[in-house]
Design a protein around this motif. Structure first.
Motif, PDB file in Angstrom:
ATOM      1  N   SER A 157       0.829  -1.209   0.000  1.00  0.00           N
ATOM      2  CA  SER A 157       0.000   0.000   0.000  1.00  0.00           C
ATOM      3  C   SER A 157       0.862   1.258   0.000  1.00  0.00           C
ATOM      4  O   SER A 157       0.484   2.272  -0.602  1.00  0.00           O
ATOM      5  N   PHE A 158       2.033   1.197   0.644  1.00  0.00           N
ATOM      6  CA  PHE A 158       2.907   2.372   0.645  1.00  0.00           C
ATOM      7  C   PHE A 158       3.431   2.667  -0.756  1.00  0.00           C
ATOM      8  O   PHE A 158       3.496   3.833  -1.171  1.00  0.00           O
ATOM      9  N   TYR A 159       3.811   1.627  -1.501  1.00  0.00           N
ATOM     10  CA  TYR A 159       4.296   1.868  -2.855  1.00  0.00           C
ATOM     11  C   TYR A 159       3.166   2.289  -3.789  1.00  0.00           C
ATOM     12  O   TYR A 159       3.396   3.016  -4.767  1.00  0.00           O
ATOM     13  N   GLY A 160       1.948   1.845  -3.508  1.00  0.00           N
ATOM     14  CA  GLY A 160       0.811   2.379  -4.243  1.00  0.00           C
ATOM     15  C   GLY A 160       0.658   3.867  -3.991  1.00  0.00           C
ATOM     16  O   GLY A 160       0.433   4.656  -4.933  1.00  0.00           O
ATOM     17  N   HIS A 161       0.783   4.262  -2.726  1.00  0.00           N
ATOM     18  CA  HIS A 161       0.766   5.683  -2.376  1.00  0.00           C
ATOM     19  C   HIS A 161       1.935   6.425  -3.010  1.00  0.00           C
ATOM     20  O   HIS A 161       1.794   7.565  -3.471  1.00  0.00           O
ATOM     21  N   SER A 162       3.111   5.781  -3.060  1.00  0.00           N
ATOM     22  CA  SER A 162       4.325   6.456  -3.533  1.00  0.00           C
ATOM     23  C   SER A 162       4.260   6.805  -5.016  1.00  0.00           C
ATOM     24  O   SER A 162       4.861   7.801  -5.448  1.00  0.00           O
ATOM     25  N   ILE A 163       3.560   5.991  -5.808  1.00  0.00           N
ATOM     26  CA  ILE A 163       3.402   6.323  -7.230  1.00  0.00           C
ATOM     27  C   ILE A 163       2.681   7.658  -7.360  1.00  0.00           C
ATOM     28  O   ILE A 163       3.089   8.538  -8.135  1.00  0.00           O
ATOM     29  N   TYR A 164       1.609   7.838  -6.606  1.00  0.00           N
ATOM     30  CA  TYR A 164       0.881   9.102  -6.602  1.00  0.00           C
ATOM     31  C   TYR A 164       1.731  10.226  -6.025  1.00  0.00           C
ATOM     32  O   TYR A 164       1.796  11.331  -6.582  1.00  0.00           O
ATOM     33  N   ALA A 165       2.426   9.939  -4.912  1.00  0.00           N
ATOM     34  CA  ALA A 165       3.188  10.978  -4.221  1.00  0.00           C
ATOM     35  C   ALA A 165       4.360  11.479  -5.055  1.00  0.00           C
ATOM     36  O   ALA A 165       4.673  12.675  -5.041  1.00  0.00           O
ATOM     37  N   THR A 166       5.028  10.599  -5.788  1.00  0.00           N
ATOM     38  CA  THR A 166       6.173  11.021  -6.598  1.00  0.00           C
ATOM     39  C   THR A 166       5.746  12.030  -7.658  1.00  0.00           C
ATOM     40  O   THR A 166       6.478  12.985  -7.956  1.00  0.00           O
ATOM     41  N   VAL A 167       4.563  11.858  -8.208  1.00  0.00           N
ATOM     42  CA  VAL A 167       4.079  12.736  -9.274  1.00  0.00           C
ATOM     43  C   VAL A 167       3.465  14.012  -8.714  1.00  0.00           C
ATOM     44  O   VAL A 167       3.711  15.113  -9.240  1.00  0.00           O
ATOM     45  N   TYR A 168       2.700  13.906  -7.631  1.00  0.00           N
ATOM     46  CA  TYR A 168       1.895  15.035  -7.179  1.00  0.00           C
ATOM     47  C   TYR A 168       2.324  15.651  -5.853  1.00  0.00           C
ATOM     48  O   TYR A 168       1.867  16.760  -5.527  1.00  0.00           O
ATOM     49  N   MET A 169       3.187  15.003  -5.081  1.00  0.00           N
ATOM     50  CA  MET A 169       3.516  15.516  -3.754  1.00  0.00           C
ATOM     51  C   MET A 169       5.000  15.796  -3.567  1.00  0.00           C
ATOM     52  O   MET A 169       5.364  16.753  -2.874  1.00  0.00           O
ATOM     53  N   ASP A 170       5.870  14.966  -4.128  1.00  0.00           N
ATOM     54  CA  ASP A 170       7.313  15.112  -3.907  1.00  0.00           C
ATOM     55  C   ASP A 170       7.904  16.179  -4.822  1.00  0.00           C
ATOM     56  O   ASP A 170       7.343  16.505  -5.871  1.00  0.00           O
ATOM     57  N   ALA A 171       9.080  16.691  -4.426  1.00  0.00           N
ATOM     58  CA  ALA A 171       9.829  17.591  -5.306  1.00  0.00           C
ATOM     59  C   ALA A 171      10.313  16.800  -6.521  1.00  0.00           C
ATOM     60  O   ALA A 171      10.835  15.702  -6.382  1.00  0.00           O
ATOM     61  N   TRP A 172      10.113  17.364  -7.715  1.00  0.00           N
ATOM     62  CA  TRP A 172      10.487  16.654  -8.938  1.00  0.00           C
ATOM     63  C   TRP A 172      11.984  16.795  -9.189  1.00  0.00           C
ATOM     64  O   TRP A 172      12.545  17.890  -9.117  1.00  0.00           O
ATOM     65  N   ARG A 173      12.632  15.665  -9.493  1.00  0.00           N
ATOM     66  CA  ARG A 173      14.076  15.646  -9.713  1.00  0.00           C
ATOM     67  C   ARG A 173      14.383  14.988 -11.043  1.00  0.00           C
ATOM     68  O   ARG A 173      13.512  14.480 -11.725  1.00  0.00           O
ATOM     69  N   LYS A 174      15.676  14.955 -11.398  1.00  0.00           N
ATOM     70  CA  LYS A 174      16.082  14.389 -12.682  1.00  0.00           C
ATOM     71  C   LYS A 174      15.703  12.922 -12.798  1.00  0.00           C
ATOM     72  O   LYS A 174      15.430  12.431 -13.897  1.00  0.00           O
ATOM     73  N   ASP A 175      15.716  12.211 -11.685  1.00  0.00           N
ATOM     74  CA  ASP A 175      15.441  10.771 -11.736  1.00  0.00           C
ATOM     75  C   ASP A 175      14.020  10.424 -11.309  1.00  0.00           C
ATOM     76  O   ASP A 175      13.721   9.262 -11.041  1.00  0.00           O
ATOM     77  N   SER A 176      13.133  11.404 -11.240  1.00  0.00           N
ATOM     78  CA  SER A 176      11.772  11.137 -10.767  1.00  0.00           C
ATOM     79  C   SER A 176      11.010  10.202 -11.695  1.00  0.00           C
ATOM     80  O   SER A 176      10.218   9.370 -11.245  1.00  0.00           O
TER      81      SER A 176
END
Length: 366
Positions: A157-176
């Motif tokens: 469930s955390f990695y399910g959340h992380s897919i959403y979070a990487t796109v919409y919540m985290d700071a975007w980086r070169k390797d995002s």
């Protein structure tokens, strides 16, 4: 709950192989399995999926509920705890924006890695010391021990959340973008390994990957904290340097040494020895090999990071947007240099180096 080492498994623990043995035996096993699989194809895959995948609608519902729950918990902690802490510590604006992300990940990965450590070293499971034991007594549709099922629910469930979070919540980086692919592959491994009852090897994979995320986020937080409130804090600087060193070492040891020699040897070689017709042999090994390639890819960032530290004596985030780096260069360029036909490169680099945001290079998970 048990180690599943009894019954048809060998009594002695197999010694961990070397890389040459891994390459030789893994390639031989995979070639032999491909040669003997005369019926391999889409039809066999569909039939194998229907006959061996075991997952209930209740488990699927719990997965989506917990993924949604992780997102809400993160938002709640960010607004009520992490952002107020960043303000009270008087972090620089860019660091204050990134601090909640690192704090959240540090909390989660510390919890998840501690639990997988408990399972592997403080229970009767022998998967770490005897990786081939993950396939002893394997049966299609076998029950999953409740303690391992809990670990799978938390991580999946955390990695399910992380897919959403990487796109919409985290700071975007070169390797995002690579990070999103990593999360998708990891989630696929978690879901399919649970459905096909390869949960034992899954716990070992999670243990070998989560430790680096703890060190990464701990290091990033100390990088943010070493320059705050117009002051410099030597203690946080020392902790960030210690964290970056330990992160680099454990990345190689856990992901590039133990992961192939313990996990890939077990899945490529030992699996066929214990279960000759093990389902989706090529599919799971392909996902694990893709995970290894991404670990190598991120290790290149670590090498770049080490080289920059040795040359510049300063930790910089090599994953930030190129546009951000160019903007920083423009913002901190010496105005007098614009009036010169040939700028003073040495002076420009010095001025820019003083203002580049401190960071720490990252993997990027598993």
């Amino acid at each position: 709950m048990g180690s599943q080492h009894e019954g048809d498994g060998p009594l002695e623990v197999e010694p961990m192989p070397g890389f040459l043995e891994l390459l030789f035996k893994a390639s031989s096993s995979m070639f032999g399995a491909w040669r003997d699989c005369s019926a391999c194809g889409l039809e066999l895959s569909k039939r194998t999926l229907l006959d061996n995948a075991y997952i209930t609608w209740t488990e699927i519902t719990l997965f989506f509920f917990c993924a949604f729950l992780w997102t809400q918990v993160r938002r709640g902690l960010t607004e009520s705890l992490f952002k107020p802490l960043a303000q009270s510590w008087r972090l620089m604006p860019k660091d204050a924006a990134k601090m909640p992300e690192s704090a959240w990940k540090l909390v989660f990965y510390t919890m998840s890695w501690s639990y997988s450590t408990y399972l592997l070293f403080f229970t009767s499971y022998s998967f770490f010391h005897d990786p081939p034991s993950v396939f002893y007594n394997w049966k299609s549709g076998m029950s999953v021990p409740i303690d391992i099922a809990i670990a799978y629910l938390i991580q999946g469930s955390f990695y399910g959340h992380s897919i959403y979070a990487t796109v919409y919540m985290d700071a975007w980086r070169k390797d995002s973008a690579v990070m999103v692919v990593h999360h998708i592959i990891t989630l696929a491994l978690i879901c399919f390994s649970y459905a096909f009852r390869y949960h034992n090897i899954g716990i070992l994979v999670l243990f070998l990957h989560d430790i680096n995320d703890i060190q990464l986020e701990f290091t990033k937080l100390n990088v943010y904290l070493k320059s705050r409130g117009d002051g410099y804090f030597l203690f946080n600087d020392i902790l960030s340097n210690m964290g970056s060193v330990s992160f680099s070492i454990t990345w190689f040891w856990f992901r590039l040494y133990w992961f192939p020699l313990k996990v890939l040897y077990a899945t490529c070689v030992s699996s066929l020895q214990s279960v000759p017709n093990i389902p989706f042999y090529f599919f799971f090994n392909a996902l694990l090999l893709a995970l290894l390639l991404m670990n190598v890819y991120w290790f290149l960032f670590i090498v770049i990071f080490v080289v920059k530290v040795l040359k510049m004596k300063e930790v910089n985030d090599v994953r930030e947007y190129e546009e951000e780096e160019k903007a920083a260069a423009v913002a901190h360029r010496d105005p007098q240099a614009d009036n010169n036909e040939v700028g003073d490169a040495g002076h420009h680099n010095s001025a820019q180096g003083k203002h580049v945001q401190n960071g720490i290079t990252k993997e990027k998970h598993l």
